[in-house]
Design a protein around this motif. Structure first.
Motif, PDB file in Angstrom:
ATOM      1  N   ARG A  37       2.802  -8.461  10.910  1.00  0.00           N
ATOM      2  CA  ARG A  37       2.631  -7.870   9.560  1.00  0.00           C
ATOM      3  C   ARG A  37       3.815  -7.044   9.104  1.00  0.00           C
ATOM      4  NH1 ARG A  37      -2.942  -8.615   7.547  1.00  0.00           N
ATOM      5  NH2 ARG A  37      -3.845  -9.813   9.249  1.00  0.00           N
ATOM      6  N   GLN A 212      -1.426  -2.523   0.390  1.00  0.00           N
ATOM      7  CA  GLN A 212      -1.216  -3.752  -0.385  1.00  0.00           C
ATOM      8  C   GLN A 212      -0.600  -3.467  -1.747  1.00  0.00           C
ATOM      9  OE1 GLN A 212      -4.780  -6.125  -0.318  1.00  0.00           O
ATOM     10  NE2 GLN A 212      -4.608  -6.439   1.895  1.00  0.00           N
ATOM     11  N   ASN A 249       9.515  -2.788   5.716  1.00  0.00           N
ATOM     12  CA  ASN A 249       8.688  -3.800   6.350  1.00  0.00           C
ATOM     13  C   ASN A 249       9.465  -5.112   6.253  1.00  0.00           C
ATOM     14  OD1 ASN A 249       6.898  -6.087   6.267  1.00  0.00           O
ATOM     15  ND2 ASN A 249       5.173  -4.716   5.947  1.00  0.00           N
TER      16      ASN A 249
END
Ligand code: COA
Length: 319
Positions: A37, A212, A249
């Protein structure tokens, strides 16, 4: 024309490394989930008593040594941080004292993960307008101090570290900062924040995030800001030599590179080893690329960032 040219680049990472396996012994998570992720495999964590100003001072000393400039010659010292040593005085004045930048004006700048890009914009403006000649821009964070170590949705994402660049004024050069674009939207403040602060709760609070929502905004705004800064500089995506984005990320970074139509070889990625070090992540990634001799003189380096606020922006440098 006067330009702000990078004369030196430094970094510091605390010696303690926390792996995903270490984390899986603290919260209900595992190495596979975190890698898939986020791309993160490990993060550095400051030792007890090791402060943001200690990390910043170490990175600053390395940047100055690389530039061959003494601390006493620095006229402006900016620390971008969201994890200051104390509420006041600023972390920047503490760093000033630690490195001996006796002639500098020192101040903190708070724009969370966009802090380094915001600070580069201020440094560039001071140098272009003739108000500064040697500006030390530092991004430094001890994010480990504002994490809820029982919350697996956030504690896996962040790490500690510091990066610094020394910008010097140069006349008649094509090198240096070419453009800076910044923007913010306070109506989105609640999607990424701490649960407290000096005035509200008298504690620093811990990170709280709608992952999100942040992800969605990050990809869109980092790419659009990159395009705006390119336009400001009179460049196109074809001119980009390296993309050095805020290291949030791995999936955000590759999506951002895709939106800018860049092959992954042009993406500098350190999030796997450093995790998200907020305002320190871009200068840490720059220092890492310099250390591995990846940049050549005249390379066009594009640095987009997004952070809580929301704040976002991009700095473009001709190396
Ligand atoms: N380990 C294992 N499982 C986890 C976990 C962890 N560390 N964190 C969350 N989960 C679980 C959730 O509980 C959820 O389980 P459920 O389906 O049973 O409810 C599942 O994994 C999916 O969670 P979700 O939040 O939908 O995952 P995601 O794909 O959105 O990934 C982030 C979460 C945080 C990695 C992702 O949203 C992200 O990177 N966002 C941006 C964060 C960021 O960069 N912030 C800083 C910007 S400056």
């Amino acid at each position: 024309m006067t330009r702000a040219v990078v004369a030196g680049c430094g970094s510091y990472l605390p010696s303690k490394i926390m792996t995903n396996d270490d984390l899986s012994r603290m919260v209900d998570t595992n190495d596979t989930w975190i890698r898939e992720r986020t791309g993160i495999t490990q993060r550095h964590i400051a030792a007890k008593g090791e402060l943001t100003s200690d990390l910043a001072a170490a990175a600053a000393r390395e940047a100055l040594a690389q530039a061959g400039v003494s601390a006493a010659e620095v006229d402006t010292l900016i620390v971008a941080t969201t994890t200051p040593d104390d509420t006041f005085p600023s972390t920047a004045v503490t760093v000033q004292a630690k490195i001996g930048a006796t002639d500098a004006t020192a101040f903190d700048l708070q724009a969370v993960c966009s802090g380094f890009v915001y600070a580069m914009k201020q440094a560039d403006a001071l140098i272009r307008s003739g108000q500064a000649k040697r500006v030390l821009v530092i991004g430094a964070e001890t994010m480990s101090r504002v994490l809820d170590w029982t919350d697996r949705r956030t504690c896996i994402l962040f790490g500690d570290g510091a990066g610094a660049v020394l910008l010097v004024a140069e006349e008649g050069t094509e090198r240096g900062i070419l453009a800076t674009h910044t923007q913010s939207d306070g109506t989105l403040r609640d999607i990424l924040k701490t649960t407290g602060g000096t005035s509200s709760t008298q504690t620093a609070g811990v990170v709280e995030m709608n992952g999100q929502e942040v992800f969605r905004h990050a990809v869109k705004l980092m790419a659009s800001s990159g395009l705006k800064a390119l336009e400001q500089a009179g460049l196109t995506t074809d001119d980009i030599s390296w993309l050095v984005p805020h290291q949030a990320n791995a999936r955000i970074l590759t999506s951002c590179a895709n939106k800018l139509k860049l092959p992954e070889e042009k993406l500098v990625m350190t999030v796997d080893r450093h995790a998200n070090t907020s305002s320190a992540s871009i200068p840490l990634a720059l220092a890492d690329a310099v250390h591995h001799n990846r940049f050549s003189q005249e390379d066009i380096i594009v640095m987009p960032a997004l952070g809580a606020g929301l704040t976002w922006g991009t700095c473009i440098i001709r190396w």
